[in-house]
Design a protein around this motif. Structure first.
Motif, short mmCIF file in Angstrom:
data_model
loop_
_atom_site.label_atom_id
_atom_site.label_comp_id
_atom_site.label_asym_id
_atom_site.label_seq_id
_atom_site.Cartn_x
_atom_site.Cartn_y
_atom_site.Cartn_z
N SER A 1 55.89 -40.11 32.93
CA SER A 1 55.63 -41.47 32.46
C SER A 1 54.15 -41.84 32.62
O SER A 1 53.58 -42.52 31.76
CB SER A 1 56.52 -42.48 33.20
N LEU A 2 53.51 -41.41 33.73
CA LEU A 2 52.09 -41.70 33.91
C LEU A 2 51.26 -40.95 32.87
O LEU A 2 50.31 -41.50 32.30
CB LEU A 2 51.65 -41.32 35.32
N ARG A 3 51.62 -39.71 32.61
CA ARG A 3 50.91 -38.91 31.61
C ARG A 3 50.99 -39.59 30.24
O ARG A 3 49.99 -39.69 29.52
CB ARG A 3 51.52 -37.51 31.54
N GLU A 4 52.18 -40.06 29.88
CA GLU A 4 52.35 -40.74 28.59
C GLU A 4 51.57 -42.05 28.55
O GLU A 4 51.02 -42.43 27.51
CB GLU A 4 53.84 -40.99 28.33
N VAL B 1 47.85 -41.27 27.83
CA VAL B 1 47.60 -40.97 26.41
C VAL B 1 47.68 -42.24 25.58
O VAL B 1 46.86 -42.47 24.68
CB VAL B 1 48.61 -39.92 25.90
N LYS B 2 48.65 -43.11 25.87
CA LYS B 2 48.78 -44.38 25.15
C LYS B 2 47.55 -45.25 25.35
O LYS B 2 47.04 -45.88 24.41
CB LYS B 2 50.04 -45.11 25.62
N THR B 3 47.06 -45.30 26.59
CA THR B 3 45.86 -46.09 26.90
C THR B 3 44.64 -45.54 26.18
O THR B 3 43.83 -46.28 25.62
CB THR B 3 45.62 -46.10 28.42
N ILE C 1 40.14 -46.15 33.05
CA ILE C 1 40.67 -45.87 34.38
C ILE C 1 41.18 -47.15 35.04
O ILE C 1 42.14 -47.12 35.81
CB ILE C 1 39.60 -45.17 35.27
N TRP C 2 40.56 -48.29 34.72
CA TRP C 2 41.05 -49.55 35.28
C TRP C 2 42.43 -49.89 34.72
O TRP C 2 43.32 -50.33 35.45
CB TRP C 2 40.06 -50.68 34.96
N LYS C 3 42.64 -49.68 33.43
CA LYS C 3 43.95 -49.92 32.83
C LYS C 3 45.01 -49.00 33.41
O LYS C 3 46.12 -49.42 33.74
CB LYS C 3 43.88 -49.73 31.31
N VAL C 4 44.67 -47.72 33.52
CA VAL C 4 45.64 -46.74 34.04
C VAL C 4 45.96 -47.02 35.50
O VAL C 4 47.11 -46.90 35.93
CB VAL C 4 45.08 -45.31 33.88
N LEU D 1 49.36 -47.11 37.94
CA LEU D 1 49.42 -46.54 39.27
C LEU D 1 49.62 -47.60 40.36
O LEU D 1 50.33 -47.37 41.34
CB LEU D 1 48.14 -45.75 39.54
N LEU D 2 49.01 -48.76 40.19
CA LEU D 2 49.14 -49.84 41.18
C LEU D 2 50.60 -50.25 41.36
O LEU D 2 51.07 -50.38 42.50
CB LEU D 2 48.31 -51.05 40.75
N SER D 3 51.32 -50.44 40.27
CA SER D 3 52.73 -50.84 40.35
C SER D 3 53.56 -49.79 41.07
O SER D 3 54.48 -50.11 41.83
CB SER D 3 53.28 -51.08 38.95
#
Length: 506
Positions: free
Chosen positions: A146-149, A152-154, A191-194, A282-284
């Protein structure tokens, strides 16, 4: 009696001075008696301070020259005001310190003190059990699909809605663009969004300059200059009084910490109000793990710092090298166009299939690694595989910049930008190269968790830009840029380029 009391502070200072000088002289005598040590000429009391000062603006090339001349590819430097430093470009030594005897080469207090104000106890500034705990946690999160996806979406959103639009506008106006600045802004937003799931809008030209992004710039720059200081006592005194650059660092760190803590508290409130909402950032994920706010803060700041400059630095040098080698650029464009037009691949698999582009990125990082050097500090006395004596407290540095310039590692054509050196014999796969010879992602237990994510981001941007545009240096500039080793390797003065529309391939 009064006269004695007045003279006492002066006597104490004199005693302290001779004590320090005596200890340094003892260390110097031990260094000069080391039969396995190579490096610059050493002088009594000051060590190599004079030659270090003369070469302070070209340390990368000076170290490289010394390493090339050393039969062991290792040098030892001792100078007044700094701890003994062992610098190596020997893969056997690198493997020994990063893997074989890993526990004897932690980051160490001298390193963590330099970045401690900004990174706190984050994973990139931690040792021992604290590091193991964070590493285990981060390792689990970085391997989730899910993080990988989400990454890519970001990338897809940030590239197509902002980056390409800016380049398209510059192309229409024949306007010069600072590619380094543009890529750093892009990397910060991504990186901030991710990591935190919010949009700082640093890349959007319609929005004002971000105070938060500026604070990261100031904090990383001043922290880097701490590590390069001739005498560390200077910045420590300035920090104690909160003056000069240390005062600016303190203000920037305060802004960063308060901003991140505000996001953490807001995210916790949102989660408490609606437990059905699932977020992929990642924060969540860290919050759901029940960790303290301070631990979460330090971890996300570490990830932002790691991701904001490394990929942008590599891509800056990549686009410059492409402009210098149009024949290689054409091969990359052909590959990315073919992969993009294949309807059998999803976006992630499409990026994985870009083997020649990956080889070009590896060759770029061989010559211009995002992190030019990385240091550990010896926990105890030791001997490296090449016979170099290591003493407790020594700074031990492996040197990717110099390693990429060793004829003994890369052959007589090491100066050439030759991506095919990275291709396997059949030419369809990227060849496996020892991580201790090509140590840009570290190796051993501390190998970079974001390596795959970094390649995904670099490939995505490179492919998207090169499919549509040609980037050439403004004014026909032919002089090679100068690499400046801060926390990551920047290009001095930026990379001014003119954007042109990509012509159809033959």
């Amino acid at each position: 009696m009064a006269s004695f009391l007045l003279q006492f502070p002066l006597l104490f200072l004199c005693f302290f001075f001779f004590l320090v000088m005596g200890q340094f002289l003892l260390r110097f005598m031990r260094s000069s008696g080391c039969s396995t040590c190579h490096g610059p000429k050493m002088h009594p009391f000051i060590g190599c301070l004079v030659s270090f000062y003369k070469n302070r603006h070209r340390l990368l090339d000076w170290y490289t020259e010394l390493l090339v001349a050393s039969p062991t590819q290792t040098i030892v430097l001792s100078r007044l005001g700094a701890r003994r430093n062992i610098v190596t470009a020997n893969p056997d030594n690198v493997e020994y310190m990063l893997k074989t005897n890993f526990d004897n080469y932690p980051k160490g207090k001298p390193f963590t003190e330099i970045l401690g104000d900004l990174l706190g106890c984050g994973i990139f500034n931690a040792d021992g059990e604290l590091w193991h705990t964070q590493r285990k946690l981060a390792s689990h999160e970085f391997t989730t699909r899910s993080l990988r996806e989400f990454v890519v979406k970001t990338l897809d959103n940030e590239t197509n809605h902002r980056l390409l639009s800016i380049l398209s506008s510059a192309c229409a106006d024949r306007r010069t663009v600072d590619v380094q600045d543009l890529l750093r802004r892009f990397a910060f937003d991504t990186i901030w969004k991710v990591t935190l799931g919010t949009d700082p809008g640093f890349l959007d030209p319609s929005l004002p300059m971000s105070d938060l992004a500026a604070a990261f710039e100031v904090a990383s720059g001043i922290s880097a200059r701490r590590g390069a200081a001739l005498v560390s006592a200077v910045w420590k005194v300035k920090r104690a009084f909160g003056v000069g650059s240390e005062g600016r660092l303190r203000a920037s760190v305060k802004l960063i910490h308060e901003s991140v803590m505000a996001i953490i508290r807001r995210r916790k409130e949102e989660a408490a109000a609606d437990k059905r909402v699932e977020r992929s950032d990642l924060l969540s994920r860290l919050i759901s793990g029940g960790h303290s706010d301070e631990v979460i803060r330090d971890m996300v700041i570490s990830f932002v710092m790691a991701g904001r400059d490394t990929t942008s630095a590599a891509l800056t040098w990549f686009f410059w090298l492409m402009s210098c080698h149009p024949d290689i650029e054409q091969e990359v464009v052909k590959e990315v166009t073919t992969c993009h037009e294949s309807r059998e691949l999803d976006r992630y698999q499409e990026l994985k299939e870009m083997k020649f582009l990956e080889a070009c990125l590896c060759e770029t990082m061989r010559l211009y690694p995002p992190v030019a050097w990385d240091s550990k500090h010896a926990a105890g006395d030791d001997v490296l595989p090449d016979g170099t004596d290591v003493r407790r407290g020594d700074r031990v540095t492996y040197f990717p910049y110099g390693m990429g310039r060793m004829e003994r590692l890369w052959g007589k054509e090491w100066k050439e930008f030759e991506p095919r050196r990275w291709m396997a014999a059949e030419g369809s796969e990227v060849a496996r190269v020892s991580a201790y010879k090509f140590a840009v992602f570290q190796a051993g237990p501390r190998v970079c968790l974001g390596k795959e994510m970094a390649f995904v981001q670099m490939k995505y941007i490179a492919a998207a830009v090169l499919r549509r545009f040609e980037l050439r240096r403004a004014g026909g500039e032919r002089r090679p840029p100068v690499l400046v080793p801060l926390l990551t390797a920047h290009m001095a003065g930026g990379l001014k380029m003119v954007v042109g529309e990509r012509r159809e391939l033959d």
